[in-house]
Scaffold this active site. Structure first.
Site, PDB file in Angstrom:
ATOM      1  N   ARG A 153       1.109  -1.306  -0.093  1.00  0.00           N
ATOM      2  CA  ARG A 153      -0.098   0.139   0.029  1.00  0.00           C
ATOM      3  C   ARG A 153       0.906   1.282  -0.019  1.00  0.00           C
ATOM      4  O   ARG A 153       0.635   2.062  -0.932  1.00  0.00           O
ATOM      5  CB  ARG A 153      -0.877  -0.015   1.346  1.00  0.00           C
ATOM      6  CG  ARG A 153      -1.731  -0.996   1.370  1.00  0.00           C
ATOM      7  CD  ARG A 153      -2.866  -1.090   2.258  1.00  0.00           C
ATOM      8  NE  ARG A 153      -3.494  -2.317   2.712  1.00  0.00           N
ATOM      9  CZ  ARG A 153      -4.617  -2.585   2.831  1.00  0.00           C
ATOM     10  NH1 ARG A 153      -5.573  -1.491   3.128  1.00  0.00           N
ATOM     11  NH2 ARG A 153      -5.128  -3.808   3.538  1.00  0.00           N
ATOM     12  N   ASP A 174      -2.145 -16.077  -2.581  1.00  0.00           N
ATOM     13  CA  ASP A 174      -2.405 -15.453  -3.891  1.00  0.00           C
ATOM     14  C   ASP A 174      -1.365 -14.543  -4.471  1.00  0.00           C
ATOM     15  O   ASP A 174      -0.916 -15.247  -5.540  1.00  0.00           O
ATOM     16  CB  ASP A 174      -3.825 -14.602  -3.688  1.00  0.00           C
ATOM     17  CG  ASP A 174      -3.493 -13.786  -2.161  1.00  0.00           C
ATOM     18  OD1 ASP A 174      -2.342 -13.497  -1.749  1.00  0.00           O
ATOM     19  OD2 ASP A 174      -4.437 -13.258  -1.931  1.00  0.00           O
TER      20      ASP A 174
HETATM   21  C1  DMJ Z   1      -5.238  -5.992  -1.068  1.00  0.00           C
HETATM   22  O1  DMJ Z   1      -4.905  -5.254  -0.207  1.00  0.00           O
HETATM   23  C2  DMJ Z   1      -4.557  -6.681  -2.112  1.00  0.00           C
HETATM   24  O2  DMJ Z   1      -5.077  -7.128  -3.128  1.00  0.00           O
HETATM   25  C3  DMJ Z   1      -4.061  -8.033  -1.300  1.00  0.00           C
HETATM   26  O3  DMJ Z   1      -3.057  -8.788  -2.207  1.00  0.00           O
HETATM   27  C4  DMJ Z   1      -5.091  -8.796  -0.923  1.00  0.00           C
HETATM   28  N1  DMJ Z   1      -6.260  -8.447  -0.966  1.00  0.00           N
HETATM   29  C5  DMJ Z   1      -6.692  -7.003  -0.393  1.00  0.00           C
HETATM   30  C6  DMJ Z   1      -7.986  -6.509  -1.042  1.00  0.00           C
HETATM   31  O4  DMJ Z   1      -8.865  -7.388  -1.044  1.00  0.00           O
END
Ligand code: DMJ
Length: 625
Positions: free
Chosen positions: A253, A382
């Site tokens: 972020r 993920d």
């Molecule tokens: C986000 O902060 C990013 O995409 C992260 O990889 C996982 N998911 C959240 C939002 O759902």
């Protein structure tokens, strides 16, 4: 020390501008000779003073020759002390001869050449300084800023798309307006109670929403707001805090947001802040394997892992989601350490045995061994897979190692995790020690977009197959929305006990404004131009407007199967960073943040492809077989 390194502090010689008070070249040379001789004399005098070696070794120099001799006890009598002094004098004389030769050489050069040498020397010194971890962002090397193509867009020609795009911008204005008015400087907004909100992921850091939203403001041409946000970053964004943060969250972020803001706007403050924060994160890598800790105290540099993570393990989706940002940090700072850290993570993973070719979610940073054998393309796993693919794309398709690891991993995922329900829905299950849990998370829905993005470079003749797979995942995720009462997707949905794409557990029925389903629609639209993806995106917009829009922003919902929404009163920062940005791009032309020039980090912050040359033409990928 080369004379060139001294010159920045004196005037650069210029023959043309020699005024009445300036010296000619030969006069300068003679002056230099006299000055050098004088210095030599002074040094010589100091050396012949009684007991001068103590003064020299203890105060002026930490000369290794003197120190070594003292430590080993080889300096025993006055005879060897004299011999030592003579050796030092001889060295000084030699150094001066060299310096004079260099000075002579330099004075014969053209001013432009001298200038260039000074610059080179400065940059070298800077690189060396930063490389030793003693970074000082005020001494960042100058980089020539070139705005990558497609940083700004234009209105779509189709009237309906244009209108929808404008609607998404209005949603951003509403949610940004609420944050600005009621939570300015806080990490997130509580849009019902109209106050700031923060999760412990950011510790005492402030302004997550501002940093996360910067690029969305820019992309949507909300330039006044972008400037206000920039001003806040300049004056208030502070990392020198005694606070513990999530390395992953702060990286995706804050570092990601700052990097994107820099590449879109060219404003130096963002480069400076990104590198400053990156340096603060470096101590997280101080583990026996170099696999970073999940949590880090920004002041003490002490790290640790989440107490719940399999015997003190680090998490795949966390330590595996630093690569893109860290490669850019090295590029923008001239400090190779960032890149080295993430390449080391790659090496550790490459050398480990992978059960069925899969990457378990947990890895112990001390032993370098896997923790529990849980595998997921959703939470905890993920974005590791996402970053393998994007590392290859961002390297101008030259990072063959990342490419191979991505396609091999995808193959293992397909074999072991991807299944089709009896009703014909393709889903990605989770794997626990060889047993499948037939559950798919909202987070896992990003995989449709990832697979579509990678289909083009797939080995063999897999491109078509991978596009079909991506389309099937997009359809399943759309179904997970369509099968709820509020038409927004649950946190996780299952394919067992007679249900398909429906949440069965109460604690999996919430929706927190997550982006992954819309992210996949955006990629699918870009790669197929099938209008259904825009239609599906628009369905989500209507549901967001109807159920999540509240007085001064947007709120998550506790149960998407309830007849009416119960709000959680949190506007997550990824709503503006990701959900609204992907929606806006879904209704924009493809040449706005085009896929051949930018990759999105996992928080939807666009980072430019790092070209091998300055022409900014995509490198031809010859290796895809
Ligand atoms: C986000 O902060 C990013 O995409 C992260 O990889 C996982 N998911 C959240 C939002 O759902």
């Amino acid at each position: 020390m080369p004379a060139a390194a001294l010159l920045p502090f004196t005037a650069v010689p210029s023959r043309k501008s020699a005024g009445p008070t300036s010296f000619r070249l030969t006069e300068k040379f003679i002056l230099l000779l006299v000055f050098s001789a004088f210095i030599t004399l002074c040094f010589g005098a100091i050396f012949f003073l009684p007991d001068s070696s103590k003064l020299l070794s203890g105060v002026f120099f930490h000369s290794s020759a003197v120190e070594t001799n003292t430590r080993t006890g080889t300096v025993s009598g006055s005879g060897s002390a004299v011999a030592n002094d003579e050796r030092i004098l001889a060295k000084i004389r030699k150094d001066h001869e060299n310096a004079l030769l260099e000075a002579k050489d330099t004075l014969q050069k053209r001013p432009e050449e001298i200038k260039q040498e000074i610059m080179k020397e400065k940059e070298k010194l800077l690189r060396e300084g930063l490389g030793q971890g003693g970074g000082d962002v005020d001494r960042l090397p100058s980089v020539e800023y070139q705005r990558p193509p497609g940083a700004t867009g234009h209105e779509p020609s189709d009237p309906q798309t244009k209108e929808r795009r404008a609607k998404i911008k209005e949603m951003m204005e509403h949610s940004w307006g609420g944050y600005k008015r009621y939570a300015w400087g806080a990490n997130e907004l509580r849009p019902i109670s109209k106050q700031g909100h923060s999760s412990n992921l950011f510790g005492g850091l402030k302004g997550a929403n501002i940093v996360d939203a910067l690029d969305t403001l820019y992309i949507m041409e909300m330039y006044d707001d972008f400037d206000e946000a920039t001003d806040w970053v300049e004056k208030n964004l502070d990392f020198s805090l005694n606070t513990e943060v999530s390395v992953f969250e702060v990286n995706i972020r804050f570092v990601g947001g700052l990097l994107s803001a820099y590449y879109l706007s060219g404003k130096e403050v963002f480069r400076k802040k990104a590198v400053e924060l990156g340096e603060k994160l470096l101590p997280a890598f101080k583990t026996p394997t170099g696999i970073p800790w999940a949590l880090l105290n920004l002041k003490s540099g002490i790290g640790r892992n989440w107490p719940w993570a399999s015997g003190g393990s680090s998490i795949l989706a966390e330590y595996g989601t630093l690569h893109l940002e860290f490669m850019h940090l090295s590029k923008l700072s001239g400090n190779p350490e960032f890149a080295q850290k993430v390449m080391n993570i790659r090496k550790v993973l490459e050398h480990l045995d992978k059960p069925q070719g899969l990457y378990p979610n947990y890895l112990n940073p001390n032993s370098g061994q896997w923790g529990q054998h849980h595998v997921s393309v959703g939470g905890l796993g993920d974005s590791f897979y996402e970053y393998l693919l994007k590392a290859w794309i961002m390297s101008d398709k030259t990072d063959e190692e990342a490419k191979k690891m991505y396609y091999d991993a995808l193959q293992a995922i397909e074999t072991n995790l991807i299944r089709k329900s009896s009703g014909g829905l393709t889903y990605i299950a989770e794997w626990k020690g060889g047993l499948l849990e037939h559950k798919m998370g909202h987070l896992t829905c990003f995989a449709g977009g990832m697979i579509a993005l990678g289909a083009d470079g797939a080995p063999g003749d897999q491109t078509g197959h991978q596009m079909e797979l991506a389309a099937e995942i997009a359809r399943t995720c759309h179904e997970s929305y369509a099968r709820t009462t509020l038409k927004l997707g649950p946190e996780a949905f299952r394919f067992d006990g007679g249900v398909e794409a429906i949440a069965t557990r109460q604690n999996e029925k919430y929706f927190i404004l997550r982006p992954e389903v819309i992210e996949t629609f955006m990629y699918m639209w870009r790669f197929t131009h099938d209008p259904k993806y825009r239609d599906w995106g628009w369905e989500a917009v209507q549901a967001l407007e109807q159920h999540c829009r509240v007085g001064v922003g947007y709120s998550g919902i506790r149960d998407v199967y309830a007849a009416s929404p119960s709000h959680d009163d949190v506007q997550q920062s990824f709503y503006q960073a990701e959900t609204l940005k992907y929606l806006y791009l879904l209704f924009s032309e493809d040449d706005h943040i085009p896929s051949d020039h930018w990759v999105f980090n996992t928080e939807a912050h666009p980072l430019p492809v790092i070209r091998k040359d300055s022409t900014d033409k995509p490198h031809k990928d010859k290796s895809s077989a």
